[in-house]
Design an enzyme around this catalytic site. Structure first.
Site, PDB file in Angstrom:
ATOM      1  CB  THR A 133      -0.894  -0.007   1.265  1.00  0.00           C
ATOM      2  OG1 THR A 133      -1.417   1.288   1.489  1.00  0.00           O
ATOM      3  CG2 THR A 133      -0.114  -0.401   2.514  1.00  0.00           C
ATOM      4  CD  GLU A 135      -3.392   3.425   4.346  1.00  0.00           C
ATOM      5  OE1 GLU A 135      -3.285   3.432   5.580  1.00  0.00           O
ATOM      6  OE2 GLU A 135      -4.445   3.132   3.761  1.00  0.00           O
ATOM      7  NE  ARG A 223      -6.527   8.445   3.295  1.00  0.00           N
ATOM      8  CZ  ARG A 223      -6.005   9.395   4.079  1.00  0.00           C
ATOM      9  NH1 ARG A 223      -5.492  10.498   3.552  1.00  0.00           N
ATOM     10  NH2 ARG A 223      -5.978   9.255   5.391  1.00  0.00           N
ATOM     11  N   GLY A 291      -4.030   9.681  14.729  1.00  0.00           N
ATOM     12  CA  GLY A 291      -2.876   9.601  13.819  1.00  0.00           C
ATOM     13  C   GLY A 291      -3.259   9.688  12.351  1.00  0.00           C
TER      14      GLY A 291
HETATM   15  P1  NAD Z   1      -9.619  -7.522   2.320  1.00  0.00           P
HETATM   16  O1  NAD Z   1      -9.616  -7.312   3.800  1.00  0.00           O
HETATM   17  O2  NAD Z   1     -10.860  -7.257   1.562  1.00  0.00           O
HETATM   18  O3  NAD Z   1      -9.159  -9.014   1.993  1.00  0.00           O
HETATM   19  C1  NAD Z   1      -8.152  -9.676   2.705  1.00  0.00           C
HETATM   20  C2  NAD Z   1      -8.282 -11.180   2.452  1.00  0.00           C
HETATM   21  O4  NAD Z   1      -7.219 -11.828   3.173  1.00  0.00           O
HETATM   22  C3  NAD Z   1      -9.597 -11.766   2.950  1.00  0.00           C
HETATM   23  O5  NAD Z   1     -10.130 -12.642   1.982  1.00  0.00           O
HETATM   24  C4  NAD Z   1      -9.194 -12.527   4.204  1.00  0.00           C
HETATM   25  O6  NAD Z   1     -10.015 -13.661   4.466  1.00  0.00           O
HETATM   26  C5  NAD Z   1      -7.759 -12.940   3.867  1.00  0.00           C
HETATM   27  N1  NAD Z   1      -6.958 -13.173   5.081  1.00  0.00           N
HETATM   28  C6  NAD Z   1      -6.831 -12.368   6.160  1.00  0.00           C
HETATM   29  N2  NAD Z   1      -6.017 -12.931   7.073  1.00  0.00           N
HETATM   30  C7  NAD Z   1      -5.601 -14.123   6.547  1.00  0.00           C
HETATM   31  C8  NAD Z   1      -4.736 -15.148   6.995  1.00  0.00           C
HETATM   32  N3  NAD Z   1      -4.130 -15.093   8.201  1.00  0.00           N
HETATM   33  N4  NAD Z   1      -4.520 -16.211   6.188  1.00  0.00           N
HETATM   34  C9  NAD Z   1      -5.123 -16.291   4.968  1.00  0.00           C
HETATM   35  N5  NAD Z   1      -5.967 -15.359   4.502  1.00  0.00           N
HETATM   36  C10 NAD Z   1      -6.202 -14.273   5.282  1.00  0.00           C
HETATM   37  O7  NAD Z   1      -8.411  -6.615   1.791  1.00  0.00           O
HETATM   38  P2  NAD Z   1      -8.216  -5.921   0.356  1.00  0.00           P
HETATM   39  O8  NAD Z   1      -8.734  -4.534   0.423  1.00  0.00           O
HETATM   40  O9  NAD Z   1      -8.693  -6.848  -0.699  1.00  0.00           O
HETATM   41  O10 NAD Z   1      -6.622  -5.818   0.305  1.00  0.00           O
HETATM   42  C11 NAD Z   1      -5.844  -6.869  -0.280  1.00  0.00           C
HETATM   43  C12 NAD Z   1      -4.380  -6.481  -0.205  1.00  0.00           C
HETATM   44  O11 NAD Z   1      -4.154  -5.264  -0.905  1.00  0.00           O
HETATM   45  C13 NAD Z   1      -3.887  -6.241   1.231  1.00  0.00           C
HETATM   46  O12 NAD Z   1      -2.602  -6.769   1.353  1.00  0.00           O
HETATM   47  C14 NAD Z   1      -3.866  -4.728   1.359  1.00  0.00           C
HETATM   48  O13 NAD Z   1      -2.894  -4.313   2.282  1.00  0.00           O
HETATM   49  C15 NAD Z   1      -3.515  -4.311  -0.064  1.00  0.00           C
HETATM   50  N6  NAD Z   1      -4.003  -2.986  -0.473  1.00  0.00           N
HETATM   51  C16 NAD Z   1      -5.313  -2.636  -0.300  1.00  0.00           C
HETATM   52  C17 NAD Z   1      -5.753  -1.377  -0.733  1.00  0.00           C
HETATM   53  C18 NAD Z   1      -7.208  -0.971  -0.585  1.00  0.00           C
HETATM   54  O14 NAD Z   1      -7.522   0.205  -0.824  1.00  0.00           O
HETATM   55  N7  NAD Z   1      -8.125  -1.862  -0.235  1.00  0.00           N
HETATM   56  C19 NAD Z   1      -4.860  -0.487  -1.316  1.00  0.00           C
HETATM   57  C20 NAD Z   1      -3.521  -0.886  -1.478  1.00  0.00           C
HETATM   58  C21 NAD Z   1      -3.119  -2.144  -1.065  1.00  0.00           C
END
Ligand code: NAD
Length: 348
Positions: A133, A135, A223, A291
């Site tokens: 991210t 962030e 953002r 924060g």
């Molecule tokens: P999300 O919370 O919708 O999905 C996360 C997924 O990971 C879920 O399906 C959950 O069941 C799974 N998960 C969580 N803990 C787990 C574990 N211990 N073992 C196996 N699976 C597990 O998140 P998202 O928004 O789809 O984000 C996905 C990735 O992209 C993340 O790494 C996040 O940091 C990154 N990201 C997100 C954004 C955003 O705006 N949403 C932006 C940049 C990067």
């Protein structure tokens, strides 16, 4: 190609899975623990094909992750599994350290062991893409500045600190053990199948229910928004054309104050419902997040010039698609709001 995707039942992971099943002919193995934010319904069409399987596995379970590598024999890994909600990380950081730091460590160990013992033809093309991210860079005080790939890490929240830690581990496994990695740092995503607690779906669903639209502080936090399908195309571009060891920033050049986003949502819903209702009157300013970063803005020129990726959606077109999706897919979010999606899982 066989691609192992962690977190493939979440918001971005499921968009990636649906995109790959629709547009490519790869074989996919999803590793997902199905936490509160993972949802089988988001990937049900992909699972119905012969090319996609789901292993309900915790990435912190090293032996189970290693077993997935041995049985599936992937050519590439896309790592998205994470705890992802900043507010939850402030209330309870432990799970963020466990999944985002320790889980990434377990994945790296399993990937390294697999990579070192893989046949030469698998080794030569193997890639592990860590989805991170913007962030991790902290926030920008200067209104003219942008995050580039060389901006120093300065995370502010337990969430961003855990993601920064994961990025450091991934780079160390590349430098020390020669694991061919790639890292992407993306701005805020929005779009279909996003969990209702996140900013944009939360506002859409509250507006539809006539509930208050809570905006942190004075709403001036900025953002840089990217439509989720543009993000997944960028991820696939980096996986297949990126240079191993490199980092790529991904962003949509859609910098907006939070209050402007909420106002656009109000306008868009009004248009779609063709109602005279004034959703703006539901806006309420609430105590600021602890924060709270003031501004994020991504310089995505590297991925644009070196890999030729550009976003297809503007914020206006992406937001309209998103609002339409939530209006026409009430069954998906209703089962989350009433908790039945978790009961279905327990009863299985
Ligand atoms: P999300 O919370 O919708 O999905 C996360 C997924 O990971 C879920 O399906 C959950 O069941 C799974 N998960 C969580 N803990 C787990 C574990 N211990 N073992 C196996 N699976 C597990 O998140 P998202 O928004 O789809 O984000 C996905 C990735 O992209 C993340 O790494 C996040 O940091 C990154 N990201 C997100 C954004 C955003 O705006 N949403 C932006 C940049 C990067």
């Amino acid at each position: 190609m066989k691609i192992l995707i962690t977190g493939g039942a979440g918001f971005i992971g499921s968009a990636l899975v649906r995109h790959l099943v629709e547009h490519r002919d790869h074989e996919l193995l999803i590793i997902d623990k199905l936490t509160y934010s993972g949802n089988r319904q988001s990937i049900v069409s992909a699972l119905a094909t012969q090319r996609c399987a789901l292993a309900e596995t915790d990435i912190c379970d090293g032996p189970a992750v290693a077993q997935a590598f041995t049985s599936f024999q992937p050519h590439a890994v896309m790592h998205l599994a994470a705890e992802s909600h900043v507010d939850r990380s402030i209330d309870g950081p432990a799970e963020f350290i466990r999944t985002n730091v320790m889980g990434t460590f377990e994945l790296l160990q399993a990937a390294r062991d697999y990579f070192e013992n893989a046949p030469a033809e698998v080794q030569s093309g193997f890639r592990l893409l860590n989805v991170s991210t913007d962030e991790v860079y902290g926030d920008l005080a200067d209104s003219e500045a942008y995050f580039t790939e060389t901006t120093a890490y300065a995370p502010s929240s337990p969430y961003s600190a855990s993601k920064a830690s994961a990025d450091h581990l991934v780079r160390a496994w590349s430098r020390t053990y020669g694991l061919p990695i790639l890292i992407t740092n993306c701005s805020n995503n929005y779009g279909h199948y996003q969990f209702p607690e996140k900013f944009i779906p939360h506002m859409i669903l509250n507006a539809l229910a006539g509930k208050p639209l809570p905006v942190y502080g004075d709403g001036s936090n900025i953002r840089d928004w990217l439509y989720v399908d543009d993000h997944v195309r960028a991820l696939y571009t980096v996986l297949t054309r990126g240079k191993p060891g490199e980092t790529y920033n991904i962003g949509g050049n859609n910098e907006l104050e939070n209050i402007a986003v909420v106002q656009s949502i109000c306008e868009c819903i009004k248009d779609e419902l063709q109602q005279p209702s004034d959703f703006h009157q539901l806006i309420e300013f609430v105590a600021d997040r602890k924060g709270h970063d003031q501004r994020y803005a991504i310089d995505a020129s590297k991925i644009r010039t070196e890999l030729g990726w550009t976003p297809a959606e503007s914020f206006a077109t992406g937001l309209r698609k998103t609002v339409q999706w939530y209006l026409h897919n009430q069954a998906w979010w209703q089962q989350i709001l009433n908790g039945s999606y978790r009961l279905e899982r327990l009863g299985r």
